[in-house]
Design a protein around this motif. Structure first.
Motif, mmCIF file in Angstrom:
data_model
loop_
_atom_site.group_PDB
_atom_site.id
_atom_site.type_symbol
_atom_site.label_atom_id
_atom_site.label_comp_id
_atom_site.label_asym_id
_atom_site.label_seq_id
_atom_site.Cartn_x
_atom_site.Cartn_y
_atom_site.Cartn_z
ATOM 1 N N ILE A 1 26.102 51.823 3.624
ATOM 2 C CA ILE A 1 26.074 52.997 4.315
ATOM 3 C C ILE A 1 25.128 53.982 4.007
ATOM 4 C CG2 ILE A 1 27.736 54.954 4.730
ATOM 5 C CD1 ILE A 1 30.099 53.173 3.650
ATOM 6 N N THR A 2 24.264 54.513 5.091
ATOM 7 C CA THR A 2 23.536 55.373 5.097
ATOM 8 C C THR A 2 23.912 56.586 5.745
ATOM 9 O OG1 THR A 2 21.711 53.913 5.066
ATOM 10 C CG2 THR A 2 21.068 56.149 5.849
ATOM 11 N N GLU A 3 23.826 57.761 5.314
ATOM 12 C CA GLU A 3 24.685 59.109 5.803
ATOM 13 C C GLU A 3 23.087 59.917 6.438
ATOM 14 O OE1 GLU A 3 28.362 61.992 4.405
ATOM 15 O OE2 GLU A 3 26.591 61.465 3.029
ATOM 16 N N ALA A 4 23.045 59.605 7.671
ATOM 17 C CA ALA A 4 22.085 60.241 8.549
ATOM 18 C C ALA A 4 22.386 60.397 10.000
ATOM 19 C CB ALA A 4 20.846 59.698 8.162
ATOM 20 N N GLN B 1 15.804 50.538 7.823
ATOM 21 C CA GLN B 1 16.920 50.293 7.917
ATOM 22 C C GLN B 1 17.151 48.900 8.898
ATOM 23 O OE1 GLN B 1 20.238 51.756 7.269
ATOM 24 N NE2 GLN B 1 19.059 53.136 5.999
ATOM 25 N N VAL B 2 16.120 48.833 9.962
ATOM 26 C CA VAL B 2 16.389 47.497 10.757
ATOM 27 C C VAL B 2 15.669 46.382 10.070
ATOM 28 C CG1 VAL B 2 16.239 49.124 12.644
ATOM 29 C CG2 VAL B 2 13.913 48.078 11.971
ATOM 30 N N GLY C 1 32.449 37.553 7.218
ATOM 31 C CA GLY C 1 31.495 37.400 6.212
ATOM 32 C C GLY C 1 30.141 37.918 6.106
ATOM 33 N N GLU C 2 30.098 38.752 7.124
ATOM 34 C CA GLU C 2 28.607 39.289 7.570
ATOM 35 C C GLU C 2 28.175 40.513 6.460
ATOM 36 O OE1 GLU C 2 26.152 38.045 9.565
ATOM 37 O OE2 GLU C 2 27.430 36.536 10.401
ATOM 38 N N GLN C 3 26.834 40.564 6.299
ATOM 39 C CA GLN C 3 26.436 41.772 5.619
ATOM 40 C C GLN C 3 26.176 42.870 6.552
ATOM 41 O OE1 GLN C 3 26.005 42.415 2.237
ATOM 42 N NE2 GLN C 3 26.286 40.232 1.375
ATOM 43 N N VAL C 4 26.781 44.055 6.537
ATOM 44 C CA VAL C 4 26.735 44.904 7.575
ATOM 45 C C VAL C 4 26.288 46.327 7.015
ATOM 46 C CG1 VAL C 4 28.157 46.271 9.251
ATOM 47 C CG2 VAL C 4 28.603 44.131 8.853
ATOM 48 N N ARG C 5 25.245 46.938 7.801
ATOM 49 C CA ARG C 5 24.693 48.358 7.508
ATOM 50 C C ARG C 5 25.284 49.402 8.621
ATOM 51 N NH1 ARG C 5 18.296 46.844 6.862
ATOM 52 N NH2 ARG C 5 18.512 44.933 5.227
ATOM 53 N N VAL C 6 25.455 50.308 8.300
ATOM 54 C CA VAL C 6 25.882 51.394 9.348
ATOM 55 C C VAL C 6 25.023 52.687 8.749
ATOM 56 C CG1 VAL C 6 28.099 50.552 9.626
ATOM 57 C CG2 VAL C 6 27.746 52.324 7.825
ATOM 58 N N ILE C 7 24.939 53.427 10.084
ATOM 59 C CA ILE C 7 24.151 54.760 9.867
ATOM 60 C C ILE C 7 25.171 55.689 10.601
ATOM 61 C CG2 ILE C 7 22.504 56.390 10.650
ATOM 62 C CD1 ILE C 7 20.702 53.778 11.120
ATOM 63 N N VAL C 8 25.836 56.562 9.290
ATOM 64 C CA VAL C 8 26.774 57.712 9.758
ATOM 65 C C VAL C 8 26.548 58.878 9.769
ATOM 66 C CG1 VAL C 8 28.546 55.806 10.025
ATOM 67 C CG2 VAL C 8 28.110 57.055 7.902
ATOM 68 N N MET D 1 16.309 60.855 11.915
ATOM 69 C CA MET D 1 15.582 59.976 10.965
ATOM 70 C C MET D 1 14.157 59.842 11.038
ATOM 71 S SD MET D 1 18.633 56.960 9.867
ATOM 72 C CE MET D 1 17.790 56.271 8.547
ATOM 73 N N SER D 2 13.290 59.758 9.921
ATOM 74 C CA SER D 2 11.972 59.605 10.319
ATOM 75 C C SER D 2 11.700 58.010 10.682
ATOM 76 C CB SER D 2 11.107 59.762 8.664
ATOM 77 O OG SER D 2 11.468 58.662 7.825
ATOM 78 N N ASP D 3 10.554 57.804 11.377
ATOM 79 C CA ASP D 3 10.262 56.404 11.577
ATOM 80 C C ASP D 3 10.158 55.582 10.635
ATOM 81 O OD1 ASP D 3 9.728 57.422 14.141
ATOM 82 O OD2 ASP D 3 7.680 57.488 14.124
ATOM 83 N N ALA D 4 9.638 55.893 9.390
ATOM 84 C CA ALA D 4 9.795 55.057 8.163
ATOM 85 C C ALA D 4 11.018 54.657 7.562
ATOM 86 C CB ALA D 4 8.724 55.866 7.118
#
Length: 241
Positions: free
Chosen positions: A49-52, A65-66, A24-31, A57-60
Motif C-alpha cells: 500500500i502506498t498512501e498518495a 510504482q509501475v 495469489g497475485e502480488q498487488v500494489r495499490v495507491i490510495v 506523485m512525482s514522476d520518479a
C-alpha cells in the motif's frame, strides 16, 4: 511481477483487489487513505500500500510504482457528491491514465504492460463503428456538457485508443464497459459483448460490481481472455434470467 490497482478504495476497486489477492497475485495499490481499505486487505502480506494521490506523485515516485508490474487496473471514478461531480480534478481518470502510461514507457518494460480501464457502457466506441439512437445521443450529449465525469470517462478511453495501437507498444489495453452498476454479494453468470446490445439510456441492463471485478481480474491473469479483448472496449452485463 505485480499488479498495480488505482481506485482501490472504491466499491469495485476493493472487490478487484480482493479477487487478485485470492488468485495469489502480488498487488500494489495507491490510495489517498489506508483507512479506506478493509482491514482484511490491509493485513494481507501480498498487498503493498502506498498512501498518495496518483496526480500529485512525482514522476520518479510513479515510475517506482509501475516498475515490475505486468498490469495496471484503473477503477478510478468520481464520487457521487457535488464536489465529486463538479470539483477538481475533473479529468481524474484521463490524467491518471496518461501519467501511469507515461511512467510505464519511461521504464522501458521488456514486455507490454496491460492497462485495464473500468469505463461505462454510455461511452460509444466510434472506432468500432457503434451507432446509438437519437435519444441516447441527445441525453449523452447533455451528460457530457453537464456532468464532467462522463466526459472524463470518454477521454480516458480515447487516449488509450489513440496512443496505443500496435502490438509492440509499451502498453496494451482494454476498457471494460459495465452497464448500470449494482451490488451483489456473490458472483453470478454474466455476458461479455464487443458492443452494447441494449440502449444505455432507455433500455439499460445491470452489471454487478463483483462481476466487473471478476472479469477485470480474468483479463489480467488469463492470457487467452486478454488476447481476445485487448485493444477493445468489451461490454459486460449480468446474464438475464
Amino acid at each position: 511481477m505485480s499488479i498495480l490497482v488505482v481506485g482501490a478504495t472504491g466499491a469495485t476497486g476493493r472487490l478487484l483487489v480482493e479477487q487478485l489477492l485470492n488468485e495469489g497475485e502480488q498487488v500494489r495499490v495507491i490510495v489517498r487513505s489506508v483507512q479506506s481499505l478493509p482491514e482484511h486487505l490491509i493485513q494481507n502480506p501480498k498487498l503493498t500500500i502506498t498512501e498518495a494521490s496518483v496526480l500529485d506523485m512525482s514522476d520518479a515516485a510513479l515510475q517506482e510504482q509501475v516498475k515490475g508490474c505486468y498490469a495496471i487496473a484503473s477503477c478510478l471514478g468520481h464520487n457521487l457528491s457535488c464536489k465529486g461531480l463538479f470539483g477538481q480534478p475533473r479529468r481524474l481518470v484521463t490524467d491518471s491514465a496518461k501519467r501511469l502510461c507515461q511512467a510505464v514507457e519511461s521504464t522501458n518494460p521488456a514486455n507490454p504492460v496491460k492497462y485495464v480501464l473500468m469505463n461505462t457502457t454510455g461511452n460509444q466506441n466510434k472506432q468500432a463503428g457503434e451507432t446509438v439512437s437519437l435519444g441516447q445521443r441527445i441525453v449523452v450529449g447533455l451528460l457530457r456538457y453537464l456532468l464532467p465525469p462522463h466526459a472524463d470517462n470518454e477521454q480516458a478511453a480515447r487516449f488509450l485508443q489513440s496512443h496505443y495501437k500496435a502490438s509492440g507498444d509499451a502498453i496494451e489495453w482494454a476498457a471494460v464497459r459495465p452497464d448500470s452498476l449494482i451490488n451483489e454479494a456473490e458472483p453470478t453468470p454474466y455476458e461479455v459483448h464487443a458492443s452494447p446490445t441494449r440502449d444505455a439510456i432507455f433500455d439499460a441492463g445491470k452489471t454487478s460490481r463483483i462481476n466487473v471485478a471478476g472479469f477485470m481480474s480474468e483479463l489480467i491473469v488469463n492470457d487467452d481472455i486478454w488476447n481476445k479483448w485487448r485493444g477493445q472496449m468489451p461490454v459486460i452485463y449480468n446474464a438475464q434470467e
